[in-house]
Design an enzyme around this catalytic site. Structure first.
Site, short mmCIF file in Angstrom:
data_model
loop_
_atom_site.label_atom_id
_atom_site.label_comp_id
_atom_site.label_asym_id
_atom_site.label_seq_id
_atom_site.Cartn_x
_atom_site.Cartn_y
_atom_site.Cartn_z
N LYS A 156 0.83 -1.21 0.00
CA LYS A 156 0.00 0.00 0.00
C LYS A 156 0.87 1.27 0.00
CE LYS A 156 -3.64 2.13 2.82
NZ LYS A 156 -2.93 3.35 3.19
N LYS A 198 7.71 1.35 1.50
CA LYS A 198 8.41 0.48 0.52
C LYS A 198 9.78 1.06 0.13
CE LYS A 198 5.22 0.59 -2.58
NZ LYS A 198 4.17 1.26 -1.79
N LYS A 238 5.99 9.07 -9.34
CA LYS A 238 6.51 10.07 -8.39
C LYS A 238 8.03 10.11 -8.39
CE LYS A 238 4.62 8.93 -4.42
NZ LYS A 238 3.98 7.64 -4.78
N ASP A 252 -0.06 -0.22 -5.67
CA ASP A 252 -0.95 -1.34 -5.93
C ASP A 252 -0.82 -1.75 -7.40
OD1 ASP A 252 -2.83 -3.22 -5.41
OD2 ASP A 252 -4.25 -1.82 -4.50
#
Lengths: 390, 253
Positions: free
Chosen positions: B9, B14, B40, B127
């Site tokens: 998520k 991450k 991003k 995701d």
């Protein structure tokens, strides 16, 4: 804007090239694209379509299937069709919509192959390249297949690679080429793939040399060299250039090296103003140009508007965009090209028609010449000498 | 070459985790490439001390195909080779297609031959929202997917969705599920929640990383824990997890 074409058409697309290359090989070609597009790929770009049967399908992709990624439907349809039609292999071709949505054809091919007992492979088309790219990918995919196994080399035997009606559209082209090679003492092991027997391909590993007659066969030739050590010679045996092609084949059989015999002939007089220009796919145009250069003793310029590998294009011949082609070919007095190129020629430049199906399809098809026949080549030679049709 | 993809998520940590794992693997002497697969383009930001590196998509936009691998791959001072796929300008284009094109472009530019990496880590957007974000799972890319989650319900829900996608992609011969990494856990209840979900996929928790102020501090300083607090217990946890994952992927665990 330099790639905008306003006077001449563009060449057939990569999907048409892949379909044409595989047309006679007994496989099932599935193009993942909306329904209706088969006419583009086949009826318009495929001269054999009305005469000869081939298992070429369009998946009939619709907007919802593309949006929701309904790949399972595609897989199920292909499996069902293959189970009922028993093709020798299944080839999947991509097209603009699944290309943009990023459909993973390698995975789909694996999923289909898991359910069938025949090879299933993907040809990287996307509708954004020309027929050379698609046909080359298709022949390369075939050359990688395990169904072609190493066999004891037959001396003086040859694979013909890159023979499709998109480049060799005049009826009888394949027979004339084979006859010419046989008359020179060469036995044709396999013909990829016009007026051919699909089983021939299985014997390709036994040839002493691969003769690449168009850019579409070059990548496959390199794969056959890697897998079986078969050297490649690029060139079409036409006119006075034919003995040099045969010589190159003899030499390559002896030393195992690749050869492009037209390269030296065409580079010999590049500093002179070209009197004749030949426009077309690299190997075909350069071979015809080499023959004209030898027979006329004049400087010949080659213009290659197709996506041919750099290795096959004579120096500076690869030309992108209509205006660049126009600038280049009008430096010559006489241009040997598809009749539709007449719109680019200036008043003083003569055109000798050399029909190219991948460029103009059935328009002017009655002017298609089988250049492997000496009489047809002589006609082009004479017209070129006379500065023929204005 | 080991190739691993990390999903989870958005905001779960991450990039922080992958960057520290990459640094730990580099410390161990491996040649490591970290590829951020997110428009991003902030996966490798802290590895590069807050310096934004040119993304593949931006570079393609500017120069079309006229650029070199070295224009889009930067070696950080900790030894990790960094790349960012980038993506379209927010609100236009197709981000998923951007990931596909960027990974293809890196391959075309010779990343795997030129760098001969021992380990490639793909840090993927929150995701698997479309085919593009499944690209790192495809056969020619990652062999294993690791999913990050916390003990929070929404995070576990997202992790389960990703695990379902991985399971569904089995028949496509895609990457297998390596397991779950519980990040920012507060207590054993968080671990239990995640372990329960892992059970449902016949998988397990391969790593647990506590909610630690050090992560926040490093992030504020545009740094990573393995560089800023290399002797901290958290740094050691990253090292242990990197070592465990590496050994698992080599079949030694």
């Amino acid at each position: 804007m330099k790639t905008v074409y306003t006077k001449i058409p563009c060449y057939s697309g990569d999907v048409s090239g892949a379909a044409s290359a595989l047309f006679e090989l007994g496989g099932m070609v599935v193009i993942h694209d909306p329904s209706g597009c088969n006419s583009t790929y086949n009826t318009h770009d495929e001269i054999r379509w009305y005469e000869q049967e081939s298992l070429i399908f369009i998946s009939g992709l619709n907007d919802m299937d593309a949006i929701v990624g309904n790949d399972e439907k595609f897989v199920a349809d292909v499996v069902e069709a293959a189970q009922s039609l028993h093709p020798r292999f299944v080839a999947l071709c991509n097209s603009p919509i699944p290309y943009i949505t990023g459909t993973d054809f390698e995975a789909l091919a694996a999923m289909i192959e898991d359910q069938l007992d025949i090879p299933v492979f993907y040809i990287q088309t996307n509708g954004l390249h020309d027929y050379v790219s698609g046909a080359a990918g298709a022949f390369a995919a075939v050359a990688e297949q395990e169904m072609i196994q190493p066999i004891k080399t037959k001396p003086h035997s040859v694979n013909i690679l890159g023979l499709t009606p998109l480049d060799f559209d005049a009826p009888g082209s394949a027979a004339s080429l084979i006859q010419k090679l046989e008359a020179s003492g060469w036995q044709v092991v396999s013909n990829w793939a016009l007026d051919c027997e699909p089983d021939e391909i299985l014997q390709a590993g036994s040839a002493a040399v691969s003769l690449v007659v168009s850019s579409t066969g070059w990548e496959a030739a390199q794969i056959l060299k890697r897998r079986f050590g078969i050297p490649a010679v690029a060139g079409c045996p036409v006119g006075g250039f034919a003995p040099l092609v045969i010589d190159a084949m003899n030499q390559s059989e002896a030393d195992g090296k690749n050869r492009i015999p037209y390269a030296e002939i065409l580079s010999a007089k590049t500093n002179l103003k070209p009197e004749t220009a030949v426009v077309g796919e690299a190997v075909g145009a350069a071979s015809l140009g080499a023959a004209l250069a030898l027979d006329q003793g004049k400087a010949v310029q080659i213009t290659v508007p197709t996506e041919s590998p750099a290795a096959l294009c004579p120096k500076a011949s690869r030309t992108d965009g209509e205006s660049a082609i126009e600038d280049r070919i009008n430096r010559a007095d006489c241009v040997v090209a598809d009749p539709l190129y007449h719109t680019l020629l200036h008043r003083d430049t003569a055109l000798v028609p050399y029909h190219h199906f991948a460029f103009s399809g059935r328009i002017g098809y009655d002017q298609a010449e089988n250049v492997f026949e000496d009489s047809a080549y002589q006609k082009i030679l004479e017209r070129t000498e006379n500065g023929s049709i204005k | 070459m080991i190739q691993l993809a990390f999903y989870g998520k958005g905001g779960i940590g991450k990039s922080t985790t992958v960057s520290n794992l990459a640094a730990a693997l580099a410390e161990q002497g491996h040649r490591v490439v970290q590829i951020g697969c997110d428009p991003k383009a902030d996966s490798t930001l802290n590895l590069c001390h807050g310096r934004r590196i040119p993304t593949v998509m931006d570079t393609c936009r500017k120069y079309n195909d006229d650029f070199k691998l070295s224009d889009v791959v930067v070696k950080s001072d900790i030894g990790v080779y960094c790349a960012e796929t980038g993506g379209p300008v927010p609100g236009v284009g197709c981000a998923g297609r951007g990931v596909i094109s960027a990974l293809e472009k890196l391959k075309e530019k010779g990343l795997y031959e030129a760098l001969s990496p021992d380990v490639v880590l793909y840090d993927v957007l929150g995701d698997v929202v479309c085919g593009g974000f499944a690209m790192p799972m495809r056969r020619q890319y990652a062999q294993t997917v690791y999913i990050l989650t916390s003990g929070e319900a929404m995070s576990i829900y997202a992790a389960a969705n990703i695990a379902m996608a991985v399971d569904r992609f089995k028949k496509r011969h895609y990457a297998g599920l390596g397991g779950f990494i519980v990040n920012r856990y507060h207590n054993e209840e968080d671990i239990a929640q995640a372990a329960h979900m892992a059970d449902q996929f016949n998988s397990s928790i391969v790593g647990r990383l506590p909610d630690d102020e050090m992560v926040k501090k490093a992030d504020q300083a545009h740094d990573i824990v393995l560089r800023m607090a290399k002797t901290s217990s958290l740094a050691e946890k990253y090292r242990q997890l990197a070592d465990l994952i590496y050994r698992r992927e080599c079949g030694a665990e």
